[in-house]
Design an enzyme around this catalytic site. Structure first.
Site, PDB file in Angstrom:
ATOM      1  N   GLU A  35       8.080  -1.439  -0.069  1.00  0.00           N
ATOM      2  CA  GLU A  35       7.516  -1.231  -1.407  1.00  0.00           C
ATOM      3  C   GLU A  35       8.528  -0.591  -2.365  1.00  0.00           C
ATOM      4  OE1 GLU A  35       3.918  -1.068   1.424  1.00  0.00           O
ATOM      5  OE2 GLU A  35       5.954  -0.216   1.389  1.00  0.00           O
ATOM      6  N   PHE A  39      -9.155   6.422   5.545  1.00  0.00           N
ATOM      7  CA  PHE A  39      -7.965   5.736   6.048  1.00  0.00           C
ATOM      8  C   PHE A  39      -7.135   5.194   4.890  1.00  0.00           C
ATOM      9  CE2 PHE A  39      -5.963   1.723   7.541  1.00  0.00           C
ATOM     10  CZ  PHE A  39      -5.046   2.293   8.419  1.00  0.00           C
ATOM     11  N   GLN A  40      -5.866   5.511   4.898  1.00  0.00           N
ATOM     12  CA  GLN A  40      -4.907   5.094   3.861  1.00  0.00           C
ATOM     13  C   GLN A  40      -5.348   5.495   2.454  1.00  0.00           C
ATOM     14  OE1 GLN A  40      -3.810   0.930   4.467  1.00  0.00           O
ATOM     15  NE2 GLN A  40      -2.172   1.569   5.857  1.00  0.00           N
ATOM     16  N   LYS A  44     -11.007  -0.346  -4.447  1.00  0.00           N
ATOM     17  CA  LYS A  44     -11.200  -1.678  -3.877  1.00  0.00           C
ATOM     18  C   LYS A  44     -12.520  -2.304  -4.304  1.00  0.00           C
ATOM     19  CE  LYS A  44     -10.851  -4.469   0.291  1.00  0.00           C
ATOM     20  NZ  LYS A  44     -10.533  -4.530   1.728  1.00  0.00           N
ATOM     21  N   MET A  56      31.034  10.215  -2.699  1.00  0.00           N
ATOM     22  CA  MET A  56      30.969  11.197  -3.775  1.00  0.00           C
ATOM     23  C   MET A  56      30.729  12.596  -3.224  1.00  0.00           C
ATOM     24  SD  MET A  56      31.409  11.573  -6.960  1.00  0.00           S
ATOM     25  CE  MET A  56      31.056  10.174  -8.009  1.00  0.00           C
TER      26      MET A  56
END
Length: 560
Positions: free
Chosen positions: A52, A114-115, A164, A468
């Site tokens: 993602e 959940f999630q 949802k 760097m």
């Protein structure tokens, strides 16, 4: 008017806004939207990234390269949190982006389901605005508003979180034309204009400092006319690259920690510093108490919050940069500062950028990329030494040519951004410049490029260290190389080939040009590993917190 589900409304609203490409990764909470997207795959292209975070960087790169709003999608929980770094990157660089996430159903919110994640709370400090939609009748207006907010005024990312159950619920949908975005002019005051013109006319040694705001407002033509009318040298920030033509005789190079000595001394010696769409980052300013101490400062910016935030100014004009420059150009007569410009030219001759031309180096590779591409490529970068070399040694002739994480300094940004840029600008050669440390963070997106045959070129400057950070350890930490050496068994060529890309390894200078030409001609995803020295450094350099006129290079170190 017709009845649609929330998921279908999302897709219709994207089509309304002219969205042709989205980047994302599906999951349970966002399944309804992906099902609706499937039915419109001939109208909206979806790029399934490997992660993602890659989707958020791709949306960002698409936005930077095209000037349009980039769109990414993710599911709830870890899908949403994986977008966070990309959202923060876009926020600090003022990039218009809409991130669409879905959450658990309304009844499960706040129950550690959940999630489930409070992505609104997580992203509030790093978005221009964010929404959660729990009512399907409000969904279309929220999405439309998100696009307006993302691209109006000072652009930025907007997050829309949708439960949802809203994506499954139905309501009436009425198509609407996108709201036109007007340039912001209401804060441009006549007294500010008059004071600015008075300061410009009085200056004998004006210097123009250009930032990303000039890119965002598409002000390149007005900026060029302005600089030539008042006969002022021009330096830029990392984000301002390309707003002023890097091949123009008035151009002096980047300003700040790794800016040219000419630009840094120009800022130190000028009597008027005209700042166009820049925010006085600490990497530009160095010691704020010793920045442009001989100059009056005129700040032109769209965001009132930037005025006097980091540096006290003597005057300011607030509004769209393009409009302000156009107004100034109309009211100014041509000026002559030949003596000042001659001095600047002498500084250019005295302090050119230097590097070791005997061996394969990052600067040499960037000069070859410039030569082979005719200066016309879109260059993306990750973050580190290679980023600075890309800024110093490629001459950016137009806006939206350099895509790089300026504010957040996000390692792993470049490859996703390159994929997004290529999807938005299919006629342009797109090259990402990465270090080996950065490549380890985003190499999985090579698989995205090969899945869709997106012909981006990944050039990895492999110095087997975190370059760097090691440079700082060498100069300021007594060569104590704590966790910056990457000598291991990784074979980048095999890894890239394993993901389906054509891969090359370059170890000597004479191979750079032919490999680049072949890579461009193939028109497929390519990875080019260039092995350079572990102790190569980016010069000039200003120690953190020091005045920018104290820039030093290798010659200065030898003298000391």
């Amino acid at each position: 008017m017709k009845t649609l589900t929330g998921a279908e409304i999302v897709i219709e609203c994207l089509k309304e806004q002219g969205v042709d490409t989205v980047f994302g990764y599906p999951g349970g909470a966002i399944l309804n939207i992906y099902d609706a997207l499937y039915k419109h795959k001939d109208e909206i292209t979806h790029i399934l990234t490997s992660h993602e975070q890659g989707a958020s960087h791709a949306a960002d790169g698409y936005a930077r390269a095209t000037g349009k709003v980039g769109v990414c999608m993710a599911t709830s929980g870890p899908g949403a949190t994986n977008l966070v770094t990309g959202i923060a990157t876009a926020n600090l660089d003022s990039i218009p982006m809409v991130a669409i996430t879905c959450n658990v159903t309304t009844g499960l919110l706040g129950k550690d389901s959940f999630q489930e994640i409070d992505i609104l709370g997580v992203t509030m400090p790093i978005t221009k605005y964010n929404f959660i939609v729990k009512d399907v009748t409000k969904l279309a207006d929220v999405i439309r508003r998100a696009f307006v907010i993302a691209k109006s005024g000072r652009p930025g990312p907007v997050l829309v979180d949708i439960t949802k159950d809203v994506t499954a619920a139905a309501c009436e949908y009425e198509p609407k034309e996108p709201q036109p975005i007007e340039r912001e002019t209401e804060l441009i005051r006549e007294e500010d204009m008059e004071k600015a013109i008075e300061m410009i006319k009085a200056a004998r040694k004006p210097f123009i400092f250009v930032g990303g705001g000039a890119v965002a407002s598409d002000a390149a033509n007005e900026l060029s006319a302005f600089a030539h009318k008042i006969q002022a040298p021009v330096g830029d920030s990392l984000m301002g690259k390309g707003a002023f033509d890097g091949t123009d005789v008035l151009y002096t190079g980047m300003i700040g920690m790794h800016g040219t000595k000419t630009s840094n001394l120009g800022v130190a010696e000028c009597d008027l510093l005209i700042v166009v769409g820049a925010r006085f980052s600490d990497r530009v300013v160095g010691d704020p108490n010793h920045f442009a101490t001989n100059a009056k400062i005129l700040h032109i910016d769209i965001d009132p919050a930037e005025i006097n935030k980091n540096i006290q100014t003597d005057a300011s004009i607030i509004g769209d940069v393009k409009i302000i420059l156009r107004k100034l150009n109309a009211r100014l007569d041509p000026m002559n500062h030949d003596e000042w410009l001659s001095h600047i030219e002498r500084l250019k001759d005295m302090y050119p950028l230097r590097y070791n031309k005997e061996v394969l180096t990052g600067p040499y590779i960037m000069e070859e990329i410039y030569k082979v591409t005719g200066g016309d490529a879109i260059i993306c970068t990750d973050v580190g030494q290679h980023q600075m070399w890309a800024a110093q040694y490629y001459k950016y002739k137009r806006p939206r040519q350099l895509l790089t994480s300026g504010g957040l300094g996000t390692m792993g940004y470049g490859l996703g951004a390159a994929i997004g840029a290529k999807m938005g600008c299919k006629d342009k050669t797109v090259i990402n410049i990465a270090g080996d440390g950065c490549f380890r963070m985003n190499m999985n997106e090579i698989a995205t490029a090969t899945r869709y045959n997106i012909p981006v070129i990944e050039v990895v400057f492999n110095n087997h260290v975190l370059g760097m950070v090691r440079q700082w350890q060498t100069l300021f930490y007594g060569k104590r190389y704590s966790q910056t050496e990457l000598y291991d068994q990784m074979d980048f060529v095999k890894v890239a080939e394993g993901m389906g890309a054509k891969a090359y390894r370059i170890t000597k200078k004479e191979d750079v040009e032919p490999v680049l030409r072949e890579a461009i001609s193939l028109n497929i995803p390519v990875m080019i590993e260039c092995q350079i020295g572990s102790d190569d450094k980016v010069f000039p350099m200003v120690p953190a917190g020091k005045p920018i006129e104290e820039a030093f290079d290798e010659i200065d170190l030898r003298i000391e």
